[in-house]
Design a protein around this motif. Structure first.
Motif, PDB file in Angstrom:
ATOM      1  N   UNK A 108      -2.379  12.569 -20.804  1.00  0.00           N
ATOM      2  CA  UNK A 108      -2.559  11.914 -19.601  1.00  0.00           C
ATOM      3  C   UNK A 108      -1.497  11.926 -18.519  1.00  0.00           C
ATOM      4  N   UNK A 109      -0.350  12.210 -19.151  1.00  0.00           N
ATOM      5  CA  UNK A 109       1.004  12.074 -18.398  1.00  0.00           C
ATOM      6  C   UNK A 109       1.708  10.976 -18.331  1.00  0.00           C
ATOM      7  N   UNK A 110       1.489   9.958 -19.422  1.00  0.00           N
ATOM      8  CA  UNK A 110       2.198   9.103 -19.585  1.00  0.00           C
ATOM      9  C   UNK A 110       3.539   8.970 -20.675  1.00  0.00           C
TER      10      UNK A 110
ATOM     11  N   UNK B 191       8.793   3.511 -26.850  1.00  0.00           N
ATOM     12  CA  UNK B 191       8.539   3.037 -25.610  1.00  0.00           C
ATOM     13  C   UNK B 191       7.378   4.102 -24.930  1.00  0.00           C
ATOM     14  N   UNK B 192       6.696   3.180 -24.091  1.00  0.00           N
ATOM     15  CA  UNK B 192       5.664   3.568 -23.556  1.00  0.00           C
ATOM     16  C   UNK B 192       5.806   3.335 -21.936  1.00  0.00           C
ATOM     17  N   UNK B 193       5.371   4.114 -20.948  1.00  0.00           N
ATOM     18  CA  UNK B 193       5.612   3.921 -19.543  1.00  0.00           C
ATOM     19  C   UNK B 193       4.415   4.786 -19.032  1.00  0.00           C
ATOM     20  N   UNK B 194       3.828   3.981 -17.975  1.00  0.00           N
ATOM     21  CA  UNK B 194       3.047   4.665 -17.085  1.00  0.00           C
ATOM     22  C   UNK B 194       3.296   4.428 -15.526  1.00  0.00           C
ATOM     23  N   UNK B 195       2.999   5.419 -14.535  1.00  0.00           N
ATOM     24  CA  UNK B 195       3.285   5.358 -13.054  1.00  0.00           C
ATOM     25  C   UNK B 195       1.914   5.358 -12.409  1.00  0.00           C
ATOM     26  N   UNK B 196       1.904   4.513 -11.736  1.00  0.00           N
ATOM     27  CA  UNK B 196       0.493   4.307 -10.788  1.00  0.00           C
ATOM     28  C   UNK B 196       1.077   4.017  -9.365  1.00  0.00           C
ATOM     29  N   UNK B 197       0.269   4.407  -8.509  1.00  0.00           N
ATOM     30  CA  UNK B 197       0.363   4.356  -7.030  1.00  0.00           C
ATOM     31  C   UNK B 197      -0.672   3.688  -6.647  1.00  0.00           C
ATOM     32  N   UNK B 198      -0.527   2.742  -5.597  1.00  0.00           N
ATOM     33  CA  UNK B 198      -1.288   1.897  -4.774  1.00  0.00           C
ATOM     34  C   UNK B 198      -2.016   2.515  -3.384  1.00  0.00           C
ATOM     35  N   UNK B 199      -3.294   2.974  -3.660  1.00  0.00           N
ATOM     36  CA  UNK B 199      -3.765   3.473  -2.346  1.00  0.00           C
ATOM     37  C   UNK B 199      -4.016   2.774  -1.231  1.00  0.00           C
TER      38      UNK B 199
ATOM     39  N   UNK C   3       0.878  -1.149   0.006  1.00  0.00           N
ATOM     40  CA  UNK C   3      -0.099   0.094  -0.080  1.00  0.00           C
ATOM     41  C   UNK C   3       0.848   1.240   0.004  1.00  0.00           C
ATOM     42  N   UNK C   4       0.696   2.196  -0.928  1.00  0.00           N
ATOM     43  CA  UNK C   4       1.296   3.400  -0.987  1.00  0.00           C
ATOM     44  C   UNK C   4       2.770   3.184  -2.063  1.00  0.00           C
ATOM     45  N   UNK C   5       2.836   1.944  -2.408  1.00  0.00           N
ATOM     46  CA  UNK C   5       3.823   1.674  -3.232  1.00  0.00           C
ATOM     47  C   UNK C   5       3.665   2.090  -4.854  1.00  0.00           C
ATOM     48  N   UNK C   6       4.936   2.098  -5.431  1.00  0.00           N
ATOM     49  CA  UNK C   6       4.601   2.794  -7.033  1.00  0.00           C
ATOM     50  C   UNK C   6       4.859   1.392  -8.212  1.00  0.00           C
TER      51      UNK C   6
ATOM     52  N   UNK D 195      -3.279   6.959 -11.300  1.00  0.00           N
ATOM     53  CA  UNK D 195      -2.062   7.532 -12.079  1.00  0.00           C
ATOM     54  C   UNK D 195      -1.275   8.682 -11.663  1.00  0.00           C
ATOM     55  N   UNK D 196      -0.139   8.794 -11.560  1.00  0.00           N
ATOM     56  CA  UNK D 196       0.557   9.810 -11.007  1.00  0.00           C
ATOM     57  C   UNK D 196       1.422  10.311 -12.580  1.00  0.00           C
ATOM     58  N   UNK D 197       0.835  11.476 -13.067  1.00  0.00           N
ATOM     59  CA  UNK D 197       1.266  11.841 -14.446  1.00  0.00           C
ATOM     60  C   UNK D 197       2.751  12.301 -14.210  1.00  0.00           C
ATOM     61  N   UNK D 198       3.532  11.923 -15.175  1.00  0.00           N
ATOM     62  CA  UNK D 198       4.967  12.263 -15.416  1.00  0.00           C
ATOM     63  C   UNK D 198       5.117  13.834 -15.639  1.00  0.00           C
ATOM     64  N   UNK D 199       6.229  14.374 -15.278  1.00  0.00           N
ATOM     65  CA  UNK D 199       6.316  15.827 -15.573  1.00  0.00           C
ATOM     66  C   UNK D 199       7.250  15.869 -16.221  1.00  0.00           C
ATOM     67  N   UNK D 200       7.229  17.167 -17.241  1.00  0.00           N
ATOM     68  CA  UNK D 200       8.490  17.307 -18.085  1.00  0.00           C
ATOM     69  C   UNK D 200       9.764  17.396 -17.471  1.00  0.00           C
ATOM     70  N   UNK D 201       9.667  18.005 -16.251  1.00  0.00           N
ATOM     71  CA  UNK D 201      11.122  18.039 -15.644  1.00  0.00           C
ATOM     72  C   UNK D 201      11.614  16.649 -15.385  1.00  0.00           C
TER      73      UNK D 201
END
Length: 448
Positions: A417-419, A440-448, A367-370, A399-405
């Motif tokens: 969507x921030x992927x 490549x495709x990548x998405x970042x998700x967090x488990x609540x 829980x809370x992991x990425x 989903x936790x959107x990826x930022x340009x930085x």
């Protein structure tokens, strides 16, 4: 292969390299064997051991050039042959492809390209009767080939129709053409370095990309380059180096790398200070991963297991990196055989596997992991769609959107969507050989 077939290579410089290139082409085009299988490991062509480094590099460039330009070569030879390419003698087909590729795109004198291709068919029992035909067609190619290629001037010939049609439908025809054009160029060598990328770019006569990857045009054996024996860097496409960075600070965190081999992302995670558990179902690929980690003086717990069936250790992980098996259509610029080995029907089969792996990854996550999910595919069924389906079925994920930085300000690499979505035509350069990325495709998700 009988020893007598190698005897002629001693007398005629370069013939052995072309003979092995013909064998490997036959393996890809007629036996559906990958280049990797034929170039490395237990299934590698036995003749490779007899080649000097220079001839081995020539052979690799021959094969990759032909596979990269296969559609154009087929069109050209159909114009030069009254009755089409002989189908009863694969060596005659290979000899024509090898000769034409050298004449059109490689720094080989025309007379040498013709002569060696003729010798190639003469040394094969079934193809010998076509020696005169090969000689005549390649001489004509030397006279007329460049003009015939200029007539068509479209790299869409060099992709299977079904694949280009998919890209045009999803990305738009203009972008699909840019992708095809980028794939037509032989790619650079990309390296992930442990530290001081600017210094390594200088030492390796390359340049540092905005993301920190060192890109160089040096070719030949990477084991002979500065820094390799000391474990200062590893080979990894600039796009492939991005997903492992999406966890943020992972020092002392427990990260599982599923489907980990050959280990570039495992190395990134370990070097960043994580306690890494690398899981892969292939013993041979896992052995290669261990060797790579040893050279780099990095450590990870290595487990040979099917990730779908692997129970984990019961405690749950702070992070899961899932680099899922896919059609690999994003890697065609580095692995041109993929274009001709993959079939459209495989997408659905692999998408089903990716769904099972994603569901498993969620169960292994604290829980809370990425969870970072990625594939080297350009097909939405293997990227955007499974993530949308997972988010729709798992209310405990967000989903936790990826930022340009996080991608060196390169906002064009991010979706609405921030992927992450990199394309072969991204990162253009005045020298086309120094531009481009794997898809490549990548998405970042967090488990609540």
């Amino acid at each position: 292969m009988p020893p007598s077939r190698f005897a002629a290579s001693i007398e005629v410089p370069g013939l052995a390299a072309r003979r092995i290139a013909a064998d490997i082409l036959d393996g890809v085009l007629h036996k559906h064997r990958t280049l990797d299988d034929q170039l490395d490991g237990t299934g590698a062509h036995p003749g490779l051991k007899t080649l000097a480094d220079r001839d081995r590099a020539l052979m690799r460039r021959l094969v990759s050039t032909i596979l990269r330009r296969l559609g154009t070569l087929g069109h050209l030879l159909s114009r030069l042959l009254d009755r089409g390419i002989p189908t009863d003698a694969p060596r005659a087909q290979s000899a024509l492809l090898i000769g034409a590729a050298q004449i059109l795109w490689m720094d080989v004198p025309d007379h040498a390209a013709v002569d060696l291709s003729v010798r190639l068919v003469q040394s094969d029992r079934r193809a010998a009767k076509y020696a005169g035909l090969v000689n005549a067609v390649l001489r004509r190619c030397a006279r007329e080939g460049h003009a015939l290629v200029d007539e068509v001037r479209t790299q869409t010939l060099d992709l299977p129709h079904w694949l280009f049609a998919r890209w045009a439908a999803h990305y738009g025809e203009a972008t699909a053409r840019e992708m095809a054009l980028a794939i037509a160029n032989e790619p650079s060598l990309d390296l992930t370095v442990k530290s001081d990328p600017a210094q390594w770019a200088s030492r390796l006569h390359g340049e540092m990309l905005p993301t920190g990857t060192v890109r160089t045009l040096l070719h030949g054996s990477v084991t002979m380059l500065p820094g390799f024996p000391e474990g200062q860097w590893w080979v990894q496409d600039a796009a492939a180096a991005l997903p492992a960075r999406l966890f943020g600070d992972i020092k002392d965190k427990r990260i599982a790398d599923l489907c980990a081999a050959p280990g570039g992302k495992t190395a990134q995670l370990a070097y960043a200070g994580a306690q890494v558990t690398a899981v892969d179902r292939s013993p041979a690929r896992m052995a290669r991963l261990r060797d790579n980690l040893a050279r780099l003086s990095l450590s990870a717990e290595c487990i040979v297991a099917d990730a779908v069936e692997w129970p984990g250790d019961g405690d749950g992980f702070d992070g899961i990196l899932l680099d899922a098996p896919c059609t690999s259509t994003g890697t065609i610029r580095r692995h041109p055989d993929v274009a001709w080995l993959r079939q459209e029907a495989e997408i659905a089969t692999l998408a089903a596997l990716q769904k099972r792996l994603l569901q498993k990854a969620v169960t292994l996550l604290k829980s809370g992991g990425t969870l970072v999910y990625c594939t080297c595919s350009l097909e939405p069924e293997e990227g955007e769609q499974p993530i949308a389906a997972l988010l729709g079925s798992e209310s405990g994920l967000r989903r936790v959107p990826i930022t340009p930085s996080e991608v060196a300000g390169l906002s064009e690499l991010l979706t609405a969507d921030g992927d992450l979505r990199t394309l072969p035509c991204h990162l253009p350069h005045a020298d086309a050989r120094l531009g481009g990325l794997d898809g490549f495709y990548a998405a970042r998700l967090v488990k609540s």
